[in-house]
Design an enzyme around this catalytic site. Structure first.
Site, PDB file in Angstrom:
ATOM      1  N   LYS A 137     -35.284 -80.767  13.002  1.00  0.00           N
ATOM      2  CA  LYS A 137     -36.424 -79.996  13.702  1.00  0.00           C
ATOM      3  C   LYS A 137     -36.311 -79.970  15.200  1.00  0.00           C
ATOM      4  O   LYS A 137     -36.335 -81.233  15.762  1.00  0.00           O
ATOM      5  CB  LYS A 137     -37.778 -80.311  13.066  1.00  0.00           C
ATOM      6  CG  LYS A 137     -38.940 -79.784  13.433  1.00  0.00           C
ATOM      7  CD  LYS A 137     -40.362 -80.361  13.260  1.00  0.00           C
ATOM      8  CE  LYS A 137     -41.444 -79.417  13.388  1.00  0.00           C
ATOM      9  NZ  LYS A 137     -42.876 -80.008  12.893  1.00  0.00           N
ATOM     10  N   LYS A 175     -36.252 -85.271  14.581  1.00  0.00           N
ATOM     11  CA  LYS A 175     -37.118 -84.501  15.116  1.00  0.00           C
ATOM     12  C   LYS A 175     -37.498 -84.500  16.661  1.00  0.00           C
ATOM     13  O   LYS A 175     -37.544 -85.753  17.130  1.00  0.00           O
ATOM     14  CB  LYS A 175     -38.878 -84.989  14.461  1.00  0.00           C
ATOM     15  CG  LYS A 175     -39.750 -83.975  15.169  1.00  0.00           C
ATOM     16  CD  LYS A 175     -41.053 -84.310  14.306  1.00  0.00           C
ATOM     17  CE  LYS A 175     -42.154 -83.228  14.883  1.00  0.00           C
ATOM     18  NZ  LYS A 175     -43.614 -83.723  14.234  1.00  0.00           N
TER      19      LYS A 175
END
Length: 326
Positions: free
Chosen positions: A249, A196
């Site tokens: 992500k 992320k």
């Protein structure tokens, strides 16, 4: 060699293109994020995410039924917590009657077959807007992990199928796996946000949950977007600690990372097409600069081509409707 080898022979018709297509998108690839708020009869459009809403629990029931009827079998849920319930330790996150816990129970009651992936992070519950406990301007890792593990347990007790920690604290996958095992939740999986990034594409999401950091940024725990090898190190550690699914992500700007993680680990890998990606396409289509549906579907295939097994996207229902067309 030309003229005996003509590559266009394999592009001559829709039939031959379909027959030799390397990647196929189906509704089974889709996961749908959901934003949930307190109150009744609330379906509130998010201004920076046209066509996307926050739902109160009574309105959520209809949304779950509609999603499942379209063939969507997984939801990723987030809650918008009232300011008066926020504090530095995210105390409300552990409330067995909190909004997240009630939402999980409701979804599993309305449609037991739909998979619930519950977000585990402190930022929606934090008075500082950070993913961890703050002390003297520092985000504390180990103290935060202790809370995250208890939070994950409360979600499992409410009926979540998968815990989805999005915080990027070190060691949280192991702590969550251990507390789940100790309490008999061997069947509950973990989808780790392994890679992320500290991205600028999260803006509309933070509007949706009112979870922007109150000071500084998240670069001491989310990843530097200049790095990709680091994502492999994060993924390897998460596998060792007990993750069942890995996530990358954001999505489109990180297709190279997605491909590397999939090739390197051979694990099930999810990708999150984040709020900024959604908002950009919606805005460009509104201006008439792009064909909305064609660009949306092209982005889905890009994720599949890069190796995604699961696509977590705000376009889930729109994509599902297109896929259902004859």
């Amino acid at each position: 060699m030309y003229p005996y080898q003509r590559n266009r022979r394999l592009r001559n018709s829709h039939a031959i293109r379909s027959l030799i297509r390397e990647n196929t998108l189906t509704v089974d690839d889709l996961m749908m994020p959901l934003f949930i708020v307190e109150g009744e009869n609330q379906k509130l459009e998010i201004s920076s995410m046209p066509g996307y809403y926050r739902y109160s629990l009574d309105m959520l029931e209809e949304e779950i039924k509609e999603a499942y009827a379209l063939g969507i079998k997984a939801v990723n849920i987030y809650t918008k917590v009232p300011d008066e319930l926020k504090d530095n330790h995210g105390t409300e996150a552990l409330n067995p009657e909190g909004l997240m816990q009630r939402a999980i129970r409701l979804i599993k009651k309305v449609q037991p077959e739909i998979l619930v992936f519950s977000d585990v992070a402190l930022d929606p519950f934090s008075s500082n807007g950070h993913d961890g406990v703050v002390e003297n301007g520092e985000i504390l890792n180990d103290e935060t992990v202790e809370i995250l593990a208890k939070m994950a347990l409360s979600h499992a007790e409410a009926g979540a199928d998968f815990i989805a920690p999005s915080d990027m604290m070190d060691g949280r996958i192991l702590a969550i796996r251990e507390i789940l095992e100790e309490n008999g939740f061997h069947h509950v999986g973990i989808m780790s946000y392994s890679a992320k990034y500290a991205s600028s594409f999260y803006g509309p999401f933070r509007d949706a949950l009112d979870s922007a950091p109150g000071f500084g940024d998240k670069k001491t725990y989310q990843m530097d977007f200049a790095n990709s090898d680091e994502a492999l190190a994060e993924a390897e550690l998460d596998i060792l600690e007990g993750a069942d699914i890995l996530m990358v992500k954001p999505g489109m700007p990180y297709l190279d990372v997605l491909a590397k993680v999939k090739d390197h680990t051979k694990m099930p890998v999810a990708v999150y097409q984040v709020s900024g990606e959604y908002a950009m396409l919606k805005a460009a289509a509104e201006k008439g600069w792009l064909d909305h549906d064609k660009c949306m579907m092209e982005s889905m295939m890009a994720f599949k081509r890069a190796g995604a097994d699961i696509i977590n996207t705000y376009f889930a229902k729109e994509v599902a409707r297109i896929l259902k067309q004859p």
